[in-house]
Enzyme design. Structure first.
Site, PDB file in Angstrom:
ATOM      1  N   SER A   1       2.313  -3.330   1.291  1.00  8.55           N
ATOM      2  CA  SER A   1       3.027  -3.750   0.092  1.00  8.55           C
ATOM      3  C   SER A   1       2.510  -5.118  -0.336  1.00  8.55           C
ATOM      4  O   SER A   1       1.742  -5.760   0.390  1.00  8.55           O
ATOM      5  CB  SER A   1       4.533  -3.823   0.364  1.00  8.55           C
ATOM      6  OG  SER A   1       4.817  -4.993   1.117  1.00  8.55           O
ATOM      7  N   LYS A   2       2.963  -5.534  -1.502  1.00  9.33           N
ATOM      8  CA  LYS A   2       2.499  -6.802  -2.079  1.00  9.33           C
ATOM      9  C   LYS A   2       2.612  -7.969  -1.118  1.00  9.33           C
ATOM     10  O   LYS A   2       1.768  -8.852  -1.104  1.00  9.33           O
ATOM     11  CB  LYS A   2       3.302  -7.123  -3.356  1.00  9.33           C
ATOM     12  CG  LYS A   2       2.885  -6.286  -4.551  1.00  9.33           C
ATOM     13  CD  LYS A   2       2.766  -7.153  -5.797  1.00  9.33           C
ATOM     14  CE  LYS A   2       2.078  -6.411  -6.933  1.00  9.33           C
ATOM     15  NZ  LYS A   2       2.938  -5.366  -7.517  1.00  9.33           N
ATOM     16  N   ARG A   3       3.650  -7.950  -0.305  1.00  9.15           N
ATOM     17  CA  ARG A   3       3.834  -9.125   0.558  1.00  9.15           C
ATOM     18  C   ARG A   3       2.747  -9.239   1.624  1.00  9.15           C
ATOM     19  O   ARG A   3       2.609 -10.270   2.267  1.00  9.15           O
ATOM     20  CB  ARG A   3       5.241  -9.129   1.153  1.00  9.15           C
ATOM     21  CG  ARG A   3       5.419  -8.428   2.425  1.00  9.15           C
ATOM     22  CD  ARG A   3       6.856  -8.143   2.767  1.00  9.15           C
ATOM     23  NE  ARG A   3       6.936  -6.819   3.326  1.00  9.15           N
ATOM     24  CZ  ARG A   3       6.542  -6.523   4.555  1.00  9.15           C
ATOM     25  NH1 ARG A   3       6.090  -7.449   5.351  1.00  9.15           N
ATOM     26  NH2 ARG A   3       6.616  -5.276   4.987  1.00  9.15           N
ATOM     27  N   HIS A   4       1.961  -8.171   1.819  1.00  8.24           N
ATOM     28  CA  HIS A   4       0.843  -8.287   2.758  1.00  8.24           C
ATOM     29  C   HIS A   4      -0.339  -9.030   2.141  1.00  8.24           C
ATOM     30  O   HIS A   4      -1.288  -9.376   2.829  1.00  8.24           O
ATOM     31  CB  HIS A   4       0.376  -6.898   3.236  1.00  8.24           C
ATOM     32  CG  HIS A   4       1.357  -6.221   4.124  1.00  8.24           C
ATOM     33  ND1 HIS A   4       2.055  -5.096   3.742  1.00  8.24           N
ATOM     34  CD2 HIS A   4       1.780  -6.523   5.364  1.00  8.24           C
ATOM     35  CE1 HIS A   4       2.856  -4.730   4.728  1.00  8.24           C
ATOM     36  NE2 HIS A   4       2.714  -5.577   5.718  1.00  8.24           N
ATOM     37  N   GLY A   5      -0.294  -9.245   0.842  1.00  6.06           N
ATOM     38  CA  GLY A   5      -1.368  -9.979   0.171  1.00  6.06           C
ATOM     39  C   GLY A   5      -2.620  -9.147   0.011  1.00  6.06           C
ATOM     40  O   GLY A   5      -2.769  -8.096   0.627  1.00  6.06           O
TER      41      GLY A   5
END
Ligand code: GLU
Length: 466
Positions: free
Chosen positions: A241-245
């Site tokens: 997800s986005k939070r993994h960058g």
């Protein structure tokens, strides 16, 4: 003669090429290229609201950067909508599909009632077996007449034999009332028409395979070989997800990872060949097979990516590396290299490419060859240019005039100078680094001298000594 392998990558153009898409494309490319087959590209742009030309461009750029070249023209799924409708009508004519006149409201009401009664919400259209003479003159969708008993069995090269109970599958819509095809129909018709023999894609499409197989069966078309690969997870094991960058392939390009390293790394995300970690794309093409694909989701590992990319920078030949470096510079909007800099890069690549994991790291090491005189030392290295050191540097320059310009020739000059002044070699390296590069972290002093040459070395040492 066995049939030619044809694979395809079929992204929906709703955003950039993400890392999972890049890997799916890579697996398809490796499988086809390793077998003298074709790798096709189809843009699944039937969803007009979510598809954008910018996203298509971004996907093409991402694939191009990754070096995943496709055969023939890019196919637009939307452009083929008439053909999709034609097949839906053929299925209708064969009795494999039916016109359904149920309205959205009726279907909703059915579901609501089923929920309340605690029975299956799978919609069973009353029109499935209706006599055409009873058909109203009203809008209709075309639905598949899906088998109600038994099982649909998907033979998958990665997942093995996967069984679906037919009583769990509904009579899916293939053509909407406005005459546009559903995704389920379009994919099958396109894959068939494009001659796709192997469908390699994320395992989030495994359920779709069962329903798509019904279309193949209805049309009496040969089902392709399925290979549904586990998705990629983040370093923490959670769904990406986005939070993994850094989810977009182009972000990796912008960070300066070499494309060959990225291919190697992506290939290893979910696939392995024995203990091989570092390999070329030619090797991967030769080795790639479904047997090497794991069943568990692969995890992103940025440390490993860096390590793989470092190996690739080191093993790429100098001219090719320079070319890729220049493409990187162009992309960052940096000035083009001058002819002289290009020459210096080619001379110095041997020492720059050791231990650089990205192009920015390589450029950082190359700072001494990009810089122009006079070299302005940074604060830390300026400290090593005190008056004593400057005296030593002015003693060095005459000794360099006749030295042979190779490491064997320079070594005795520098060690001789150090011992004449009663200092260790370490004390000498600081001022030379400051003079030649203006900083303390550089390639070895020998490498810098050899790369920039005698005249430039002496001129920089004289500037610093003055
Ligand atoms: N367009 C689908 C996606 O982007 C892929 C469909 C397929 O590979 O069959 O997820």
């Amino acid at each position: 003669m066995s049939q030619q392998v044809v694979t395809r990558f079929a992204p929906s153009p709703t955003g950039y090429l993400h890392i999972g898409g890049g890997r799916t494309a890579l697996f398809n490319w490796l499988y086809a290229r390793g077998r003298g087959g074709k790798f096709l590209l189809r843009i699944e742009d039937t969803d007009r609201e979510r598809s954008t030309p910018e996203a298509t461009e971004a996907i093409l750029r991402g694939l191009t950067w990754l070096g995943l070249d496709w055969d023939g023209d890019v196919v637009s799924q939307f452009d083929r909508k008439d053909r999709h409708a034609e097949v839906a009508h053929q299925m209708l004519a064969k009795g494999a599909a039916f016109k359904c006149f149920s309205t959205q409201d009726e279907i909703e009401a059915f579901r609501e009632a089923a929920r309340e009664a605690g029975t299956s919400t799978l919609f069973r259209s009353p029109w499935r077996d209706a006599d055409p003479s009873t058909h109203p003159d009203a809008p209709f969708v075309i639905r598949m007449k899906a088998p109600r008993e038994g099982e649909t069995v998907v033979q998958d090269e990665v997942q093995g034999t996967v069984r679906f109970r037919n009583d769990q599958l509904d009579d899916m819509v293939v053509l909407r009332s406005d005459g546009t095809p559903t995704y389920m129909l379009a994919v099958v018709v396109d894959d068939y028409d494009m001659g796709v023999t192997h469908v390699i894609r994320g395992d989030d499409h495994l359920n779709n395979a069962a329903r798509q197989q019904m279309v193949y069966d209805a049309m009496e078309w040969t089902v392709p070989v399925w290979a549904h690969i586990p998705l990629i997870h983040g370093p923490d094991g959670a769904k990406l997800s986005k939070r993994h960058g850094a989810l977009g392939v182009e972000e990796y390009q912008a960070m300066g990872y070499p494309a060959s390293g990225m291919r190697n790394y992506l290939a290893r995300l979910g696939w392995s060949h024995g203990d091989d970690e570092i390999f070329t794309s030619d090797q991967a093409k030769e080795w790639f097979d479904f047997g090497g694909i794991g069943k568990a989701p692969a995890r992103l590992d940025f440390k490993k990516l860096e390590n793989v990319c470092g190996h690739h920078i080191a093993m790429t030949d100098d001219a090719a590396l320079l070319q890729e470096l220049e493409a990187f510079l162009a992309r960052t909007g940096a000035a083009e290299l001058t002819g002289k800099q290009r020459e210096l890069f080619l001379q110095g690549m041997y020492c720059l490419k050791e231990r650089a994991k990205t192009f920015p790291e390589l450029l950082d090491k190359a700072q001494f060859l990009m810089a122009d005189r006079p070299i302005v030392p940074d604060a830390a290295s300026a400290k090593s240019l005190d008056s004593a050191s400057r005296g030593i540097l002015s003693d060095l320059t005459p000794r360099l005039r006749d030295a042979s310009w190779n490491k064997e020739g320079l070594e005795p000059v520098l060690t001789g100078l150090a011992s004449d002044h009663g200092i260790g070699f370490g004390k000498l390296a600081g001022p030379i680094r400051a003079a030649l590069a203006g900083r303390s972290a550089t390639p070895s002093v020998y490498d810098m001298m050899l790369v920039i040459g005698r005249d430039e070395t002496i001129a920089r040492l004289e500037d610093a000594a003055a």
